[in-house]
Scaffold this active site. Structure first.
Site, PDB file in Angstrom:
ATOM      1  N   GLY A   6       0.831  -1.207   0.000  1.00  0.00           N
ATOM      2  CA  GLY A   6       0.000   0.000   0.000  1.00  0.00           C
ATOM      3  C   GLY A   6       0.868   1.261   0.000  1.00  0.00           C
ATOM      4  N   ALA A  55      -5.576  -1.692   5.260  1.00  0.00           N
ATOM      5  CA  ALA A  55      -6.844  -1.069   5.669  1.00  0.00           C
ATOM      6  C   ALA A  55      -7.739  -0.908   4.458  1.00  0.00           C
ATOM      7  CB  ALA A  55      -6.584   0.303   6.286  1.00  0.00           C
ATOM      8  N   TYR A  56      -9.017  -0.667   4.733  1.00  0.00           N
ATOM      9  CA  TYR A  56      -9.967  -0.286   3.681  1.00  0.00           C
ATOM     10  C   TYR A  56      -9.994   1.230   3.731  1.00  0.00           C
ATOM     11  CZ  TYR A  56     -14.165  -0.613   0.757  1.00  0.00           C
ATOM     12  OH  TYR A  56     -15.063  -0.533  -0.285  1.00  0.00           O
ATOM     13  N   TYR A 120     -16.017   5.314   7.636  1.00  0.00           N
ATOM     14  CA  TYR A 120     -14.580   5.014   7.690  1.00  0.00           C
ATOM     15  C   TYR A 120     -14.035   5.331   9.085  1.00  0.00           C
ATOM     16  CZ  TYR A 120      -9.549   5.803   6.893  1.00  0.00           C
ATOM     17  OH  TYR A 120      -8.182   5.791   6.989  1.00  0.00           O
TER      18      TYR A 120
END
Ligand SMILES: NC(=O)c1ccc[n+]([C@@H]2O[C@H](COP(=O)([O-])OP(=O)(O)OC[C@H]3O[C@@H](n4cnc5c(N)ncnc54)[C@H](OP(=O)(O)O)[C@@H]3O)[C@@H](O)[C@H]2O)c1
Length: 294
Positions: A6, A55-56, A120
């Site tokens: 990421g 993570a999303y 979130y």
């Protein structure tokens, strides 16, 4: 390290691989939502520390994909913490300025009350709570407005839009077409925060590891701005000065997720523990622009 491909994970992986043996695992190797996967990975690698940069992170999508968002940002953190508890494995995890509602008038301290205003933020706060209740050996780093060489981010978006607009202006000039006016970009001016370069954050994580820091730490580049001010600076530093940026209100964008109006994080604890201050966001931006192809 989880999520090592990421945006933050890739810089963390490069930084921490100097002087440490780091095993990187991303979604292709391990889906952190499945508890058995975490157990297996821990058994195979026997880590001293688990760094969770997975993570999303699509804030707007979280509003509709609530279940998936909570699975990655909260339930997976529970899995990791439960699997580390008996083995006393240290956990380094990341959270966000979006755990706050943005109504403050001064930077948020680590122990200020959280009250997220979007899904979130709620999912990240739920992850924080699992970590705090299940682990006795954790470092929880809250950060904000990340951009890095790997991954989609605001700086990249502004540069792409600027390039497209410059291309249209050049084409107009070549064909003697008449433009309606100067190239313009509209950017929100009613959200204030601290842009943070993932390479600087990765170096800061290294410092916190050296100090064996425990608990919650805010880590961002120094200083604050609105997204509008950030966009103006990005264009100036990258030679697109001719593009005019128009400040607009967030309500005009009609995005699915609400954002906090003010989400600056207080950096005193980091400075006190490490003896170092993060560089100002303007200098961090210059460093980033040197590392990418414009
Ligand atoms: N970006 C920001 O502005 C920002 C601000 C504040 C805090 N943070 C926090 O900082 C941390 C790093 O953010 P980032 O922007 O670097 O994230 P990112 O670029 O979206 O990277 C997240 C990584 O996690 C992987 N991942 C997602 N679901 C997974 C799953 N179920 N199992 C295993 N891996 C999975 C992703 O893989 P795929 O790409 O294949 O899905 C991706 O490689 C996160 O905790 C985030 O909440 C980010």
């Amino acid at each position: 390290m989880l999520g090592h491909k990421g945006m933050l994970g890739s810089d963390l992986f490069s930084k921490l691989s100097i002087g440490h043996e780091v095993v990187g695992m991303d979604k292709e190797e391990i889906d952190i939502v499945a508890a058995d996967n975490c157990k297996k990975a821990i058994k195979e690698t026997e880590p001293d520390i688990i760094i969770n940069a997975a993570a999303y992170t699509n804030v707007d999508d979280c509003e509709t994909a609530k279940e998936e968002c909570f699975a990655v940002n909260a339930e997976a953190v529970k899995n990791i913490a439960e699997n580390c508890r008996d083995k006393d494995i240290r956990i380094i995890h990341f959270s966000t300025d979006y755990v706050f509602n943005g109504k403050a008038k001064q930077p948020y301290k680590e122990d200020d009350k959280c009250n997220p205003i979007n899904v979130y933020g709620q999912s990240k706060l739920a992850g924080e709570k699992y970590l705090q209740s299940l682990s006795k050996n954790y470092l929880l780093i809250r950060t904000s407005w990340l951009y890095g060489v790997k991954g989609k981010n605001f700086v990249q978006t502004i540069l792409e839009k600027a390039k497209a607009k410059s291309f249209i202006d050049d084409a107009m000039a070549r064909t003697n077409a008449k433009a309606d006016g100067p190239s313009m970009l509209s950017v929100v001016d009613d959200q204030v925060g601290s842009p943070t370069y993932t390479k600087d954050l990765a170096a800061a994580v290294g410092l916190l590891i050296e100090k064996n820091a425990q608990g919650i730490f805010n880590v961002t580049n120094r200083g604050t701005c609105s997204w509008y001010q950030f966009a103006v600076r990005i264009l100036k530093e990258s030679g697109f000065d001719k593009i005019k940026v128009i400040p607009i209100k967030s309500s005009k964008l009609k995005r699915p997720a609400k954002r906090p109006a003010y989400s600056v994080l207080d950096m005193h604890k980091f400075i006190q523990v490490t003896g170092k201050a993060m560089q100002p966001w303007q200098l961090a931006l210059q460093d980033y622009l040197k590392n990418i192809k414009i």
